[in-house]
Every structure is written in structure tokens, then in C-alpha cells.
Write a protein that holds these residues in place. Structure first.
Motif, PDB file in Angstrom:
ATOM      1  N   ARG A  46       0.859  -1.177   0.000  1.00  0.00           N
ATOM      2  CA  ARG A  46       0.000   0.000   0.000  1.00  0.00           C
ATOM      3  C   ARG A  46       0.895   1.227   0.000  1.00  0.00           C
ATOM      4  NH1 ARG A  46      -3.767  -2.893  -1.770  1.00  0.00           N
ATOM      5  NH2 ARG A  46      -4.945  -4.133  -0.314  1.00  0.00           N
ATOM      6  N   ILE A  47       0.448   2.249  -0.693  1.00  0.00           N
ATOM      7  CA  ILE A  47       1.256   3.461  -0.848  1.00  0.00           C
ATOM      8  C   ILE A  47       0.461   4.634  -0.311  1.00  0.00           C
ATOM      9  CG2 ILE A  47       2.447   4.937  -2.500  1.00  0.00           C
ATOM     10  CD1 ILE A  47       2.533   2.378  -4.341  1.00  0.00           C
ATOM     11  N   LEU A  48       1.036   5.309   0.671  1.00  0.00           N
ATOM     12  CA  LEU A  48       0.379   6.479   1.254  1.00  0.00           C
ATOM     13  C   LEU A  48       0.406   7.634   0.258  1.00  0.00           C
ATOM     14  CD1 LEU A  48       1.917   6.415   4.841  1.00  0.00           C
ATOM     15  CD2 LEU A  48      -0.295   5.524   4.116  1.00  0.00           C
ATOM     16  N   PRO A  49      -0.625   8.475   0.254  1.00  0.00           N
ATOM     17  CA  PRO A  49      -0.638   9.624  -0.659  1.00  0.00           C
ATOM     18  C   PRO A  49       0.617  10.487  -0.531  1.00  0.00           C
ATOM     19  CG  PRO A  49      -2.802   9.333   0.300  1.00  0.00           C
ATOM     20  CD  PRO A  49      -1.878   8.366   1.004  1.00  0.00           C
ATOM     21  N   ARG A  50       1.128  10.643   0.670  1.00  0.00           N
ATOM     22  CA  ARG A  50       2.315  11.494   0.839  1.00  0.00           C
ATOM     23  C   ARG A  50       3.548  10.859   0.196  1.00  0.00           C
ATOM     24  NH1 ARG A  50       2.043   9.883   6.545  1.00  0.00           N
ATOM     25  NH2 ARG A  50       3.895   8.676   7.040  1.00  0.00           N
ATOM     26  N   TYR A  51       3.581   9.520   0.099  1.00  0.00           N
ATOM     27  CA  TYR A  51       4.697   8.858  -0.575  1.00  0.00           C
ATOM     28  C   TYR A  51       4.674   9.165  -2.070  1.00  0.00           C
ATOM     29  CZ  TYR A  51       5.219   5.975   3.685  1.00  0.00           C
ATOM     30  OH  TYR A  51       5.388   5.521   4.971  1.00  0.00           O
ATOM     31  N   VAL A  52       3.480   9.222  -2.640  1.00  0.00           N
ATOM     32  CA  VAL A  52       3.348   9.583  -4.057  1.00  0.00           C
ATOM     33  C   VAL A  52       3.812  11.025  -4.249  1.00  0.00           C
ATOM     34  CG1 VAL A  52       1.771   9.821  -6.013  1.00  0.00           C
ATOM     35  CG2 VAL A  52       1.434   7.962  -4.365  1.00  0.00           C
ATOM     36  N   ASP A  53       3.375  11.918  -3.357  1.00  0.00           N
ATOM     37  CA  ASP A  53       3.778  13.320  -3.435  1.00  0.00           C
ATOM     38  C   ASP A  53       5.294  13.469  -3.323  1.00  0.00           C
ATOM     39  OD1 ASP A  53       1.120  14.042  -3.674  1.00  0.00           O
ATOM     40  OD2 ASP A  53       0.892  14.545  -1.546  1.00  0.00           O
ATOM     41  N   GLU A  54       5.912  12.713  -2.407  1.00  0.00           N
ATOM     42  CA  GLU A  54       7.369  12.760  -2.241  1.00  0.00           C
ATOM     43  C   GLU A  54       8.070  12.354  -3.541  1.00  0.00           C
ATOM     44  OE1 GLU A  54       8.276  10.110   0.966  1.00  0.00           O
ATOM     45  OE2 GLU A  54       7.486  11.466   2.500  1.00  0.00           O
ATOM     46  N   TYR A  55       7.585  11.314  -4.173  1.00  0.00           N
ATOM     47  CA  TYR A  55       8.183  10.840  -5.427  1.00  0.00           C
ATOM     48  C   TYR A  55       8.072  11.903  -6.518  1.00  0.00           C
ATOM     49  CZ  TYR A  55       8.749   8.341  -9.795  1.00  0.00           C
ATOM     50  OH  TYR A  55       9.151   7.973 -11.051  1.00  0.00           O
ATOM     51  N   VAL A  56       6.892  12.489  -6.651  1.00  0.00           N
ATOM     52  CA  VAL A  56       6.676  13.506  -7.681  1.00  0.00           C
ATOM     53  C   VAL A  56       7.559  14.722  -7.419  1.00  0.00           C
ATOM     54  CG1 VAL A  56       4.975  15.112  -8.642  1.00  0.00           C
ATOM     55  CG2 VAL A  56       4.351  12.722  -8.240  1.00  0.00           C
ATOM     56  N   GLU A  57       7.649  15.142  -6.168  1.00  0.00           N
ATOM     57  CA  GLU A  57       8.498  16.293  -5.824  1.00  0.00           C
ATOM     58  C   GLU A  57       9.966  16.006  -6.119  1.00  0.00           C
ATOM     59  OE1 GLU A  57       7.874  19.455  -4.845  1.00  0.00           O
ATOM     60  OE2 GLU A  57       5.792  18.940  -5.312  1.00  0.00           O
ATOM     61  N   ARG A  58      10.410  14.799  -5.792  1.00  0.00           N
ATOM     62  CA  ARG A  58      11.803  14.417  -6.059  1.00  0.00           C
ATOM     63  C   ARG A  58      12.081  14.428  -7.560  1.00  0.00           C
ATOM     64  NH1 ARG A  58      11.739  10.451  -2.955  1.00  0.00           N
ATOM     65  NH2 ARG A  58      11.342   8.765  -4.430  1.00  0.00           N
ATOM     66  N   CYS A  59      11.164  13.902  -8.349  1.00  0.00           N
ATOM     67  CA  CYS A  59      11.321  13.917  -9.810  1.00  0.00           C
ATOM     68  C   CYS A  59      11.364  15.347 -10.340  1.00  0.00           C
ATOM     69  CB  CYS A  59      10.176  13.152 -10.476  1.00  0.00           C
ATOM     70  SG  CYS A  59      10.272  11.369 -10.258  1.00  0.00           S
ATOM     71  N   ALA A  60      10.512  16.210  -9.797  1.00  0.00           N
ATOM     72  CA  ALA A  60      10.475  17.606 -10.239  1.00  0.00           C
ATOM     73  C   ALA A  60      11.781  18.311  -9.892  1.00  0.00           C
ATOM     74  CB  ALA A  60       9.290  18.331  -9.601  1.00  0.00           C
ATOM     75  N   ARG A  61      12.306  18.084  -8.683  1.00  0.00           N
ATOM     76  CA  ARG A  61      13.577  18.702  -8.287  1.00  0.00           C
ATOM     77  C   ARG A  61      14.714  18.233  -9.192  1.00  0.00           C
ATOM     78  NH1 ARG A  61      11.852  17.590  -3.047  1.00  0.00           N
ATOM     79  NH2 ARG A  61      13.276  15.827  -2.910  1.00  0.00           N
TER      80      ARG A  61
END
Length: 68
Positions: A46-61
């Protein structure tokens, strides 16, 4: 009477794949390698919504760093 909206507390790998526009195989690989954090729930991940956000932010950075 007030109607309560219950928000999802976590997502399946398939749901995250759809949210990100990725295939299921790629999303599972990101979970296996730890690129996207997850929680083991029995035999499932299971993936918490904040884990998805962390991944997207890391990719954006990373993309912004590459562009500079």
C-alpha cells in the motif's frame, strides 16, 4: 444531517500507476527499488498519498536541477 467525506488513506500499486500515468510494471519496479515508499499490508503493498507526493516532488527537483 452532515455527510462525512472519507478520503483514501492509502492506494494500491495499480491506483498509483494510473495516477502517475505509468504502467503497472514500472510502478511495481519503483516500489521494489524504493523509489516510491510503500507499506506491507499482508501480502499486498500500500502506498500512502504522501509517498506519491514525495516521489513527484523528487522527480520535479531532479528535472529542475538537470535543466539548470
Amino acid at each position: 444531517m452532515t455527510t462525512a467525506l472519507i478520503q483514501r488513506k492509502w492506494h494500491t500499486t495499480a491506483e498509483v500507476a494510473e495516477m502517475l500515468g505509468y504502467g503497472l510494471s514500472k510502478t511495481k519496479m519503483l516500489v521494489i527499488t524504493g523509489e516510491i515508499r510503500s507499506i506491507k499490508d499482508g501480502r499486498s503493498r500500500r502506498i500512502l498519498p504522501r509517498y506519491v507526493d514525495e516521489y513527484v516532488e523528487r522527480c520535479a527537483r531532479q528535472a529542475e536541477g538537470d535543466a539548470a
